[in-house]
Scaffold this motif. Structure first.
Motif, PDB file in Angstrom:
ATOM      1  N   ALA A 126     -29.710  17.032  47.110  1.00  0.00           N
ATOM      2  CA  ALA A 126     -28.659  16.775  46.116  1.00  0.00           C
ATOM      3  C   ALA A 126     -29.243  16.486  44.738  1.00  0.00           C
ATOM      4  CB  ALA A 126     -27.791  15.608  46.576  1.00  0.00           C
ATOM      5  N   HIS A 127     -30.421  15.870  44.699  1.00  0.00           N
ATOM      6  CA  HIS A 127     -31.039  15.519  43.416  1.00  0.00           C
ATOM      7  C   HIS A 127     -32.157  16.489  43.041  1.00  0.00           C
ATOM      8  CE1 HIS A 127     -28.968  11.794  44.559  1.00  0.00           C
ATOM      9  NE2 HIS A 127     -28.936  11.520  43.267  1.00  0.00           N
ATOM     10  N   GLN A 128     -32.266  17.586  43.784  1.00  0.00           N
ATOM     11  CA  GLN A 128     -33.249  18.635  43.513  1.00  0.00           C
ATOM     12  C   GLN A 128     -34.669  18.067  43.400  1.00  0.00           C
ATOM     13  OE1 GLN A 128     -31.461  20.475  39.974  1.00  0.00           O
ATOM     14  NE2 GLN A 128     -30.552  22.052  41.281  1.00  0.00           N
ATOM     15  N   LEU A 129     -34.999  17.267  44.384  1.00  0.00           N
ATOM     16  CA  LEU A 129     -36.321  16.648  44.435  1.00  0.00           C
ATOM     17  C   LEU A 129     -37.155  17.313  45.527  1.00  0.00           C
ATOM     18  CD1 LEU A 129     -35.323  12.861  44.263  1.00  0.00           C
ATOM     19  CD2 LEU A 129     -36.069  14.326  42.380  1.00  0.00           C
ATOM     20  N   ASP A 130     -38.404  17.535  45.233  1.00  0.00           N
ATOM     21  CA  ASP A 130     -39.336  18.056  46.227  1.00  0.00           C
ATOM     22  C   ASP A 130     -40.431  17.022  46.425  1.00  0.00           C
ATOM     23  OD1 ASP A 130     -40.820  19.559  47.963  1.00  0.00           O
ATOM     24  OD2 ASP A 130     -41.652  20.873  46.415  1.00  0.00           O
ATOM     25  N   LYS A 131     -41.447  17.067  45.613  1.00  0.00           N
ATOM     26  CA  LYS A 131     -42.490  16.043  45.649  1.00  0.00           C
ATOM     27  C   LYS A 131     -42.056  14.847  44.812  1.00  0.00           C
ATOM     28  CE  LYS A 131     -46.221  19.415  46.196  1.00  0.00           C
ATOM     29  NZ  LYS A 131     -47.513  19.906  45.634  1.00  0.00           N
ATOM     30  N   PHE A 132     -42.416  13.649  45.276  1.00  0.00           N
ATOM     31  CA  PHE A 132     -42.033  12.446  44.544  1.00  0.00           C
ATOM     32  C   PHE A 132     -42.979  11.300  44.854  1.00  0.00           C
ATOM     33  CE2 PHE A 132     -39.899  12.287  48.613  1.00  0.00           C
ATOM     34  CZ  PHE A 132     -40.058  10.968  49.026  1.00  0.00           C
ATOM     35  N   ILE A 133     -42.978  10.308  43.978  1.00  0.00           N
ATOM     36  CA  ILE A 133     -43.695   9.052  44.181  1.00  0.00           C
ATOM     37  C   ILE A 133     -42.695   8.029  44.703  1.00  0.00           C
ATOM     38  CG2 ILE A 133     -44.992   7.196  43.060  1.00  0.00           C
ATOM     39  CD1 ILE A 133     -45.608   9.298  40.806  1.00  0.00           C
ATOM     40  N   LEU A 134     -43.043   7.297  45.724  1.00  0.00           N
ATOM     41  CA  LEU A 134     -42.184   6.220  46.202  1.00  0.00           C
ATOM     42  C   LEU A 134     -42.673   4.904  45.605  1.00  0.00           C
ATOM     43  CD1 LEU A 134     -39.796   5.522  48.138  1.00  0.00           C
ATOM     44  CD2 LEU A 134     -41.531   4.783  49.761  1.00  0.00           C
ATOM     45  N   LEU A 135     -41.805   4.230  44.866  1.00  0.00           N
ATOM     46  CA  LEU A 135     -42.124   2.943  44.260  1.00  0.00           C
ATOM     47  C   LEU A 135     -41.308   1.856  44.931  1.00  0.00           C
ATOM     48  CD1 LEU A 135     -43.303   1.042  42.100  1.00  0.00           C
ATOM     49  CD2 LEU A 135     -41.527   1.856  40.532  1.00  0.00           C
ATOM     50  N   GLU A 147     -34.902   4.265  57.868  1.00  0.00           N
ATOM     51  CA  GLU A 147     -34.820   5.245  56.785  1.00  0.00           C
ATOM     52  C   GLU A 147     -35.992   5.060  55.823  1.00  0.00           C
ATOM     53  OE1 GLU A 147     -32.193   6.406  52.888  1.00  0.00           O
ATOM     54  OE2 GLU A 147     -31.140   5.397  54.531  1.00  0.00           O
ATOM     55  N   LEU A 148     -36.381   3.807  55.610  1.00  0.00           N
ATOM     56  CA  LEU A 148     -37.535   3.537  54.755  1.00  0.00           C
ATOM     57  C   LEU A 148     -38.786   4.217  55.303  1.00  0.00           C
ATOM     58  CD1 LEU A 148     -38.796   2.054  52.348  1.00  0.00           C
ATOM     59  CD2 LEU A 148     -39.033   0.039  53.827  1.00  0.00           C
ATOM     60  N   PHE A 149     -38.941   4.246  56.630  1.00  0.00           N
ATOM     61  CA  PHE A 149     -40.089   4.944  57.231  1.00  0.00           C
ATOM     62  C   PHE A 149     -40.121   6.403  56.767  1.00  0.00           C
ATOM     63  CE2 PHE A 149     -39.969   2.103  61.314  1.00  0.00           C
ATOM     64  CZ  PHE A 149     -40.318   1.014  60.539  1.00  0.00           C
ATOM     65  N   GLU A 150     -38.966   7.054  56.777  1.00  0.00           N
ATOM     66  CA  GLU A 150     -38.906   8.459  56.399  1.00  0.00           C
ATOM     67  C   GLU A 150     -39.212   8.654  54.915  1.00  0.00           C
ATOM     68  OE1 GLU A 150     -38.106  12.691  56.816  1.00  0.00           O
ATOM     69  OE2 GLU A 150     -39.073  11.068  57.922  1.00  0.00           O
ATOM     70  N   TRP A 151     -38.763   7.730  54.077  1.00  0.00           N
ATOM     71  CA  TRP A 151     -39.075   7.835  52.650  1.00  0.00           C
ATOM     72  C   TRP A 151     -40.585   7.726  52.428  1.00  0.00           C
ATOM     73  CZ3 TRP A 151     -36.406   9.960  49.058  1.00  0.00           C
ATOM     74  CH2 TRP A 151     -35.010   9.951  49.104  1.00  0.00           C
ATOM     75  N   VAL A 152     -41.229   6.825  53.118  1.00  0.00           N
ATOM     76  CA  VAL A 152     -42.685   6.685  52.986  1.00  0.00           C
ATOM     77  C   VAL A 152     -43.373   7.945  53.498  1.00  0.00           C
ATOM     78  CG1 VAL A 152     -44.711   5.390  53.755  1.00  0.00           C
ATOM     79  CG2 VAL A 152     -42.628   4.162  53.107  1.00  0.00           C
ATOM     80  N   ARG A 153     -42.932   8.452  54.625  1.00  0.00           N
ATOM     81  CA  ARG A 153     -43.554   9.646  55.220  1.00  0.00           C
ATOM     82  C   ARG A 153     -43.460  10.846  54.291  1.00  0.00           C
ATOM     83  NH1 ARG A 153     -42.788  14.229  58.402  1.00  0.00           N
ATOM     84  NH2 ARG A 153     -40.560  14.222  57.954  1.00  0.00           N
ATOM     85  N   ARG A 154     -42.335  10.973  53.588  1.00  0.00           N
ATOM     86  CA  ARG A 154     -42.109  12.149  52.750  1.00  0.00           C
ATOM     87  C   ARG A 154     -42.764  12.038  51.377  1.00  0.00           C
ATOM     88  NH1 ARG A 154     -37.737  15.630  54.283  1.00  0.00           N
ATOM     89  NH2 ARG A 154     -38.262  16.686  52.322  1.00  0.00           N
ATOM     90  N   ALA A 155     -43.153  10.856  50.943  1.00  0.00           N
ATOM     91  CA  ALA A 155     -43.680  10.655  49.600  1.00  0.00           C
ATOM     92  C   ALA A 155     -45.066  11.270  49.427  1.00  0.00           C
ATOM     93  CB  ALA A 155     -43.737   9.164  49.278  1.00  0.00           C
ATOM     94  N   GLU A 156     -45.377  11.655  48.190  1.00  0.00           N
ATOM     95  CA  GLU A 156     -46.733  12.087  47.866  1.00  0.00           C
ATOM     96  C   GLU A 156     -47.680  10.895  47.945  1.00  0.00           C
ATOM     97  OE1 GLU A 156     -47.964  15.356  47.038  1.00  0.00           O
ATOM     98  OE2 GLU A 156     -46.094  15.602  48.132  1.00  0.00           O
ATOM     99  N   PHE A 157     -47.267   9.791  47.341  1.00  0.00           N
ATOM    100  CA  PHE A 157     -47.999   8.540  47.485  1.00  0.00           C
ATOM    101  C   PHE A 157     -47.054   7.390  47.195  1.00  0.00           C
ATOM    102  CE2 PHE A 157     -48.693   9.455  42.975  1.00  0.00           C
ATOM    103  CZ  PHE A 157     -48.664   8.211  42.348  1.00  0.00           C
ATOM    104  N   THR A 181     -56.044  16.521  50.222  1.00  0.00           N
ATOM    105  CA  THR A 181     -55.181  16.679  51.388  1.00  0.00           C
ATOM    106  C   THR A 181     -53.930  17.432  51.011  1.00  0.00           C
ATOM    107  OG1 THR A 181     -54.093  15.478  53.198  1.00  0.00           O
ATOM    108  CG2 THR A 181     -53.921  14.502  51.006  1.00  0.00           C
ATOM    109  N   THR A 182     -53.150  17.803  51.999  1.00  0.00           N
ATOM    110  CA  THR A 182     -51.848  18.426  51.766  1.00  0.00           C
ATOM    111  C   THR A 182     -50.778  17.463  52.187  1.00  0.00           C
ATOM    112  OG1 THR A 182     -51.909  19.424  53.966  1.00  0.00           O
ATOM    113  CG2 THR A 182     -52.724  20.753  52.117  1.00  0.00           C
ATOM    114  N   LYS A 183     -49.590  17.686  51.692  1.00  0.00           N
ATOM    115  CA  LYS A 183     -48.459  16.806  51.990  1.00  0.00           C
ATOM    116  C   LYS A 183     -48.057  16.894  53.452  1.00  0.00           C
ATOM    117  CE  LYS A 183     -43.677  16.023  50.561  1.00  0.00           C
ATOM    118  NZ  LYS A 183     -42.592  16.489  49.692  1.00  0.00           N
ATOM    119  N   THR A 184     -47.638  15.751  54.019  1.00  0.00           N
ATOM    120  CA  THR A 184     -47.126  15.725  55.389  1.00  0.00           C
ATOM    121  C   THR A 184     -45.900  16.630  55.483  1.00  0.00           C
ATOM    122  OG1 THR A 184     -47.866  13.447  55.646  1.00  0.00           O
ATOM    123  CG2 THR A 184     -46.233  14.252  57.212  1.00  0.00           C
ATOM    124  N   PRO A 185     -45.847  17.535  56.461  1.00  0.00           N
ATOM    125  CA  PRO A 185     -44.701  18.449  56.556  1.00  0.00           C
ATOM    126  C   PRO A 185     -43.433  17.700  56.950  1.00  0.00           C
ATOM    127  CG  PRO A 185     -46.111  18.692  58.486  1.00  0.00           C
ATOM    128  CD  PRO A 185     -46.841  17.804  57.539  1.00  0.00           C
TER     129      PRO A 185
END
Length: 331
Positions: A177-186, A248-258, A327-331
């Motif tokens: 919805a927000h057209q996000l692919d790679k992102f930083i989790l803060l 859900e927080l687990f998934e946000w961390v897993r998907r983040a670049e860092f 490294t590459t991003k976690t799929p």
């Protein structure tokens, strides 16, 4: 404990968690899996409280959860009547073994364990585990020391971080919805006020993170959403997301670049995924360190996590950039 039993001899085990925080529960999560895999017949009961209870209550390796009426932390010389009452109640269950790998060696907590298990208590402050106790080892090493003494030769140290399909869908829907692919989790806040980033610190951090040319996602609890919305209102390229659950927080961390975070559970979630992480610590010790070879640490003043040498941050971010390039991003 005079003689440590073999894991295959045990049928009724009580595990006492002396910390009620999510981070400590994550560190201990390998313990239940290793015990159950070594002895599927063993009945595992766990005493816990706080956020640790929310994380462990649906753990498939735990047969029974006993929740103590304690909000977050065990403190010395407090909750005596509560602990005595629960200890006497648990004593009637006649556990074969009572385990505790936490670093809490308070008299009230020790009495509670003794009431629950008598001479069958195995923790990090009594022989023969004592040499492995705090402050000389990471929290996960406490688990490994105890498991090996029980006869589990090569315990798996990985944390249990369940990713539920509904949380994957929630995160994916938001990103689309927000057209996000790679992102930083803060993550802006730690477990105490002393570990919470100030608006000024967050503004400066976000400015420095701009060098990565990535959007920033800030995952917060619904109860604090309004507060953080006001803080980030004038900071560009930031997406504020209320998480429905800690899973859900687990998934946000897993998907983040860092990940960028003060010392709190997010540090250990990121460690479970071996995620590059910039961590700000005001009380760094071997016991609560990230246990993540891809974590980069900035140490701060003990009394306030917002007091640190800003000149340290750009080179730390360069270390993160180097990790990302390897490294590459976690799929």
């Amino acid at each position: 404990m005079k003689q440590i039993p073999d894991i295959h001899q045990l049928r009724n085990i009580l595990i006492c968690r002396g910390e009620g925080t999510l981070g400590d529960a994550l560190i201990s999560s390998c313990c239940y899996r290793n015990i159950k895999q070594a002895n599927a017949q063993a009945q595992i009961s766990v005493v816990c409280f706080g956020t640790g209870y929310e994380f462990l209550k649906d753990n498939p390796y735990i047969d029974q959860i006993i929740k103590l009426p304690i909000p977050k932390h065990i403190h010395p010389n407090q909750r005596w009547l509560t602990l005595i009452g629960y200890g006497l109640k648990l004593r009637r269950c006649k556990f074969d073994l009572v385990l505790d790998s936490s670093d809490k060696d308070y008299k009230n907590w020790r009495l509670f364990k003794w009431l629950a298990g008598g001479e069958r208590v195995l923790d990090c402050f009594t022989s023969p585990v004592k040499p492995f106790g705090a402050p000389h080892k990471h929290g996960s090493d406490h688990e490994q020391a105890i498991l090996k003494l029980l006869g589990i030769a090569n315990p798996d140290k990985s944390y249990d971080l369940p990713i539920r399909p509904e949380d994957q869908q929630e995160v994916q829907t938001y990103l689309h919805a927000h057209q996000l692919d790679k992102f930083i989790l803060l993550n802006p806040s730690g477990s105490t006020a002393k570990r919470r980033f100030s608006p000024k610190t967050l503004g400066q951090l976000c400015s420095l993170l701009g060098s990565f040319s990535l959007p920033i996602v800030v995952a917060v609890s619904p109860a604090t959403h309004a507060h953080w919305q006001a803080v980030f209102e004038n900071i560009p390229n930031v997406h504020l997301k209320s998480t429905r659950s800690l899973f859900e927080l687990f998934e946000w961390v897993r998907r983040a670049e860092f990940v960028v975070t003060p010392d709190t559970s997010v540090v250990h979630i990121a460690a479970g995924f071996q995620k590059p992480t910039l961590v700000f610590y005001n009380t760094l010790s071997v016991y609560n360190a990230p246990n993540n070879p891809r974590a980069v640490i900035v140490e701060t003043a003990r009394e306030d996590i917002n007091r640190f040498d800003w000149a340290l941050v750009p080179p730390r971010l360069q270390e993160i950039q180097t990790l990302l390039s390897q490294t590459t991003k976690t799929p």
